[in-house]
Design a protein around this motif. Structure first.
Motif, PDB file in Angstrom:
ATOM      1  N   ARG A 130      42.788  37.780  36.746  1.00 52.74           N
ATOM      2  CA  ARG A 130      44.224  37.896  37.010  1.00 52.74           C
ATOM      3  C   ARG A 130      45.110  37.702  35.786  1.00 52.74           C
ATOM      4  O   ARG A 130      46.226  38.191  35.757  1.00 52.74           O
ATOM      5  CB  ARG A 130      44.626  36.907  38.104  1.00 52.74           C
ATOM      6  CG  ARG A 130      43.980  37.302  39.417  1.00 52.74           C
ATOM      7  CD  ARG A 130      44.101  36.236  40.459  1.00 52.74           C
ATOM      8  NE  ARG A 130      45.473  35.965  40.823  1.00 52.74           N
ATOM      9  CZ  ARG A 130      45.807  35.323  41.930  1.00 52.74           C
ATOM     10  NH1 ARG A 130      44.885  34.915  42.759  1.00 52.74           N
ATOM     11  NH2 ARG A 130      47.065  35.088  42.191  1.00 52.74           N
ATOM     12  N   ASN A 133      42.306  39.615  31.723  1.00 53.29           N
ATOM     13  CA  ASN A 133      41.736  40.958  31.659  1.00 53.29           C
ATOM     14  C   ASN A 133      42.665  41.988  32.306  1.00 53.29           C
ATOM     15  O   ASN A 133      42.212  43.022  32.776  1.00 53.29           O
ATOM     16  CB  ASN A 133      40.360  40.963  32.344  1.00 53.29           C
ATOM     17  CG  ASN A 133      39.451  42.055  31.811  1.00 53.29           C
ATOM     18  OD1 ASN A 133      39.496  42.397  30.637  1.00 53.29           O
ATOM     19  ND2 ASN A 133      38.628  42.619  32.674  1.00 53.29           N
ATOM     20  N   GLN A 134      43.957  41.697  32.385  1.00 51.77           N
ATOM     21  CA  GLN A 134      44.948  42.623  32.947  1.00 51.77           C
ATOM     22  C   GLN A 134      46.007  42.889  31.884  1.00 51.77           C
ATOM     23  O   GLN A 134      46.439  41.949  31.223  1.00 51.77           O
ATOM     24  CB  GLN A 134      45.675  41.990  34.141  1.00 51.77           C
ATOM     25  CG  GLN A 134      44.838  41.790  35.376  1.00 51.77           C
ATOM     26  CD  GLN A 134      44.378  43.084  35.998  1.00 51.77           C
ATOM     27  OE1 GLN A 134      45.001  44.129  35.806  1.00 51.77           O
ATOM     28  NE2 GLN A 134      43.277  43.028  36.707  1.00 51.77           N
ATOM     29  N   PRO A 135      46.443  44.139  31.750  1.00 50.81           N
ATOM     30  CA  PRO A 135      47.570  44.364  30.838  1.00 50.81           C
ATOM     31  C   PRO A 135      48.787  43.538  31.308  1.00 50.81           C
ATOM     32  O   PRO A 135      49.098  43.549  32.499  1.00 50.81           O
ATOM     33  CB  PRO A 135      47.826  45.871  30.955  1.00 50.81           C
ATOM     34  CG  PRO A 135      47.037  46.346  32.135  1.00 50.81           C
ATOM     35  CD  PRO A 135      45.948  45.362  32.371  1.00 50.81           C
ATOM     36  N   TYR A 136      49.414  42.836  30.422  1.00 50.71           N
ATOM     37  CA  TYR A 136      50.569  41.954  30.678  1.00 50.71           C
ATOM     38  C   TYR A 136      50.196  40.720  31.525  1.00 50.71           C
ATOM     39  O   TYR A 136      51.065  39.964  31.951  1.00 50.71           O
ATOM     40  CB  TYR A 136      51.738  42.696  31.352  1.00 50.71           C
ATOM     41  CG  TYR A 136      52.084  44.000  30.674  1.00 50.71           C
ATOM     42  CD1 TYR A 136      52.825  44.030  29.504  1.00 50.71           C
ATOM     43  CD2 TYR A 136      51.642  45.217  31.209  1.00 50.71           C
ATOM     44  CE1 TYR A 136      53.119  45.236  28.873  1.00 50.71           C
ATOM     45  CE2 TYR A 136      51.942  46.428  30.584  1.00 50.71           C
ATOM     46  CZ  TYR A 136      52.676  46.425  29.419  1.00 50.71           C
ATOM     47  OH  TYR A 136      52.963  47.613  28.804  1.00 50.71           O
TER      48      TYR A 136
END
Lengths: 415, 418
Positions: A130, A133-136
């Motif tokens: 969460r 490994n998530q953009p932004y």
């Protein structure tokens, strides 16, 4: 109007009962008055890790979920910076199973080493999935410590860093339980088609003999008033530049909280909002923009965030944004704009109040704030708000010296 | 002394009261489904259009859908949204392979005025070049953001291989956004919206004359034809890995073409699917999350299409345990094929499923969704009564038989990204 009954056990547990004759289901919602703000700074992420451990078996019952599923029900929980909330939804005729399970884990946990070891790993994977490994995904890990210098809102519920979770030991877990998971630190709400006498009998049966535990007084450092504009730039492997303007606002029990809520709606809730129309539709500076409040119990944040269109600089956005903010700070909005915001708030509330679980959860939250009946009084508070109130709030909140700005610069856009 | 170790006596669910909506004909093939029993002022309307992503050239359907409220000769998009918000409208547009659905949520006194605004905006949309360009830029940026997510990367390759060689399997690439023309959009709009309404769903305490007005308002869009969907889909039995530099996790998608509610094994397979991966205590969750701690979550599902359906397992795991996870998934599937499910576990899943069914029939909004899940297959509410009986009767032998029949490792499309 949402009806409820309230009673208190000798051990300090507050119980709310909400009767709904139309549903075959029951909800058992338990709010514990503990969140990430109650953690110490060198052991963050603990309230949330602990929430996971609450499903790892209690003192008399090795597995929490299986008996509930056997009763046709299911359960989940969430942790915020303020609270930890557990809920069970099951067929009404099996209510007692949920009370048996919930009361046993309030009495004491199993504290098995295996549960701690596995849930540490699960939470680390959650951290990655969460936030990392998530953009932004890392934005709130950066924005919180920029906006808060002292108050524990400066870390996210998942924790400051993975190592805090890796280092959690059983001693910490047991101490945390003893301190925070006491009857007097909890609010229980039962909702469904029952009689009050039955609920009283069942709650006394299952919760009556849980020891009261120590009273837990909360002493949190107070965030000093912000006096300077703050800014931070991070570079990240993302496709577009993004911005987050975070303004300090009042605590949950202040009237300014409601004003800030409407103010954020006016700025950026819908496609009819001011920033959407001015910065996106007219000036074509951004691909997306929105405004919202964090909704926290202590002093919160009003956040304006979005992404820049290709070829637009942070400076261009900054100039246009402050111009728009100057307008809402200098002239009270027209009645029709306010009416438009209010009808959306009213419609949203009607839909939220439809769900049994929502009603039970919100009753607990309002009880925590002082009185469950607050759920029925909010409408009046909103109703009394006039344009000049919002103007005053805008003047107070939307100032540079009250603002922390986080810029996320796409690596490909770095010169 | 209170006995805290034994579970209180449980009662099981024998019957559920399923309520059918009232049905009206809008045209020869379009119908309206009405659920009136709402005890408060809320209401909802769903408009189903034959305008799913399978229709037209690649990308066009999602574009036209995104532009429906982008402005008419008389009204800018800004004005349209102002008027909708002034009536407190919450609205969303969802698009799948087979359908585009516009859903409007509002207080019931505002529902019809909102529908009138919507009708005017959709009928008279001009596809203003500036609005088109803005949407193209927005979508391109979103696409680039999504391409940074391992779940998205795995999903698009999986979809392409699962629906091998079929329009269901088409996936968009960045350059496709540049090949869309306004003329094409206008044509798609005319064919699939102005003459493409297939269903209307209304939930709310509306009067009969209000329902009549909804039929009048939407009737001009009603389709006369019946849309056809592919009957046979075959997945490519392949294992693929998509490399993504710097990823901390790998996404896994694994599945095969199976069936929908009209297949005789459907209900029994749902029990098998639940045991394997569709509840918190499932075998996949117990093993891969609660025992190994490889993931925050893993699940399996049976997704339905108009003529068929597919089985899917999805998860995101630590990059270093991707292969170990695949091995454990295979282990759990083989175990179901080799051993009988213990009666206690099966009883738990039966009770859980019946409880979930009771919950999904709770209240008018849930009830209509249950019904609309049957409607494409020509089934009626009796299907759910039959489900209760089938769930109550199912045996460990039947579960093993179904696993042997439908869950063969060689038949799966397996994709990972990370």
């Amino acid at each position: 109007m949402i009806h409820f009954e309230r009673f208190k056990l000798k051990n300090g547990l507050t119980v709310l009962f909400h009767k709904d004759v139309t549903t075959p289901m029951a909800v058992v919602n338990t709010l514990y008055n503990v969140g990430a703000r109650d953690e110490s700074e060198d052991k963050t992420g603990f309230a949330h890790l602990f929430e996971h451990l609450m499903f790892g078996g209690s003192v008399n019952i090795p597995d929490f979920d299986a008996p509930l599923q056997m009763a046709g029900g299911e359960s989940n929980a969430f942790t915020s910076n303020d609270i930890t909330n557990y809920y069970d939804v099951l067929p009404a005729h099996n209510l007692e199973t949920a009370l048996w399970l919930e009361s046993d884990r309030m009495l004491s946990l199993g504290f098995t080493p295996k549960s701690l070891e596995v849930q540490r790993n699960v939470v680390i994977e959650e951290f990655k999935q969460r936030y990392l490994n998530q953009p932004y995904g890392n934005v709130w890990l950066e924005l919180r410590p920029l906006a808060y210098r002292v108050h524990p809102y400066k870390w996210a519920t998942i924790g400051k860093e993975i190592s805090h979770i890796e280092e959690a030991v059983m001693e910490d877990v047991q101490a945390f339980f003893k301190k925070h998971y006491t009857p007097s630190n909890a609010i229980l709400c039962i909702a469904g088609n029952f009689e009050l006498e039955y609920i009283e009998e069942m709650v006394n049966k299952w919760y009556g003999d849980i020891p009261a535990g120590n009273l837990n007084s909360r002493m949190l450092p107070c965030e000093p008033e912000q006096t300077e504009f703050r800014e931070k730039i991070i570079e990240s492997n993302v496709p577009a530049d993004a911005f987050y303007y975070a303004f300090k606002m009042a605590e949950r029990k202040n009237q300014e909280y409601y004003l800030a809520d409407i103010l954020s709606d006016a700025l950026g809730r819908d496609k009819s909002s001011r920033l959407y129309n001015s910065l996106k539709k007219d000036q074509k500076l951004v691909s997306e923009i929105g405004a919202y409040i964090t909704g926290s119990i202590d002093n919160g944040l009003l956040v304006i965030s979005g992404k820049l269109n290709e070829g637009v600089s942070f400076n261009m956005l900054d100039r246009a944004l402050w111009e728009e903010l100057e307008i809402i700070k200098s002239k009270a909005m027209q009645e029709d704009e306010l009416a438009r915001l209010m009808i959306k708030i009213r419609t949203a509330k009607e839909f939220q109040d439809q769900g049994l679980l929502n009603r039970a959860m919100n009753l607990c939250i309002f009880e925590l704030l002082g009185d469950a009946n607050g759920i029925n009084e909010e409408h009046e508070i909103y109703h009394a708000i006039r344009p000049h109130h919002i103007l005053e709030a805008a003047k107070t909140i939307l100032q540079p010296r009250n603002c922390s700005l986080l810029k996320v610069k796409a690596t490909s856009n770095v010169e | 002394m209170l006995n805290r170790t034994n579970t209180p006596i449980l009662k099981s669910i024998e019957t559920i009261d399923f309520v059918k909506p009232k049905i009206y004909d809008i045209s020869k093939s379009a119908r309206l489904f009405f659920m009136k029993e709402v005890p408060n002022d809320t209401s909802r309307i769903d408009l189903y259009f034959d305008a799913g992503t399978m229709k037209g050239n690649l990308g066009i359907a999602a574009f036209v859908n995104g532009l429906l409220l982008s402005g008419t000769k008389e009204k800018s998009s800004m004005l349209i949204h102002n008027e909708l918000d002034a009536l407190g409208a919450f609205h969303e547009s969802t698009i799948s392979h087979e359908n585009a659905i516009i859903s409007i949520y509002a207080l019931k006194e505002n529902l019809i005025p909102i529908l009138r605004l919507y009708k005017n905006a959709i009928e008279n949309v001009i596809f203003d070049p500036q609005e088109v360009e803005e949407l193209i830029n927005d979508r391109k940026q979103k696409f680039r953001v999504n391409m940074e997510k391992v779940s998205f990367l795995a999903q698009r390759v999986f979809q392409n291989q699962l629906f091998d060689g079929s329009p269901y399997g088409r996936v968009l690439n960045a350059e496709d956004y540049d090949n869309l023309s306004i003329a094409e959009m206008k044509l798609f709009h005319k064919e699939h919206y102005m003459n493409g309404l297939t269903k209307v769903v209304v939930v709310g305490d509306m009067a009969q004359d209000e329902i009549d007005e909804i039929i009048d308002l939407t009737g001009t869009w009603a389709t006369e034809g019946i849309s056809e969907f592919e009957k046979v889909l075959v997945n490519r039995k392949e294992k693929t890995h998509v490399e993504k530099l710097g990823a901390l996790q790998s996404a896994i998608r694994l599945g095969k073409i199976l069936f929908n509610k009209s297949h005789e094994d459907f209900i029994d397979f749902q029990v098998l699917n639940t045991i394997l991966g569709d509840y918190f205590g499932s075998r996949l969750m117990s093993n891969i999350r609660e025992d190994k701690g490889y993931t925050y979550g893993i699940g399996s599902m049976l997704a339905e299409l108009h003529e068929t359906g597919y089985f899917l397992i999805a998860t995101e795991v630590g990059k270093d345990v991707k292969d170990a996870t695949l091995k454990e998934i295979q282990f759990e599937i083989e175990r179901l094929k080799a051993d009988l499910v213990p009666q206690e576990e099966l009883d738990l899943v039966k009770n859980y499923l019946l409880g979930q069914l009771l919950k999904s029939a709770d209240g008018p909004y849930s009830m209509i969704d249950l019904y609309m899940g049957l409607e494409p297959y020509g089934l009626d509410m009796e299907f759910y009564n039959e489900s209760i009986r089938k769930i109550q009767r199912i045996t460990p032998e039947r579960i093993r038989e179904l696993a042997q029949k439908h869950l063969n490792w060689e038949d799966f499309t397996i994709v990972s990204a990370g």
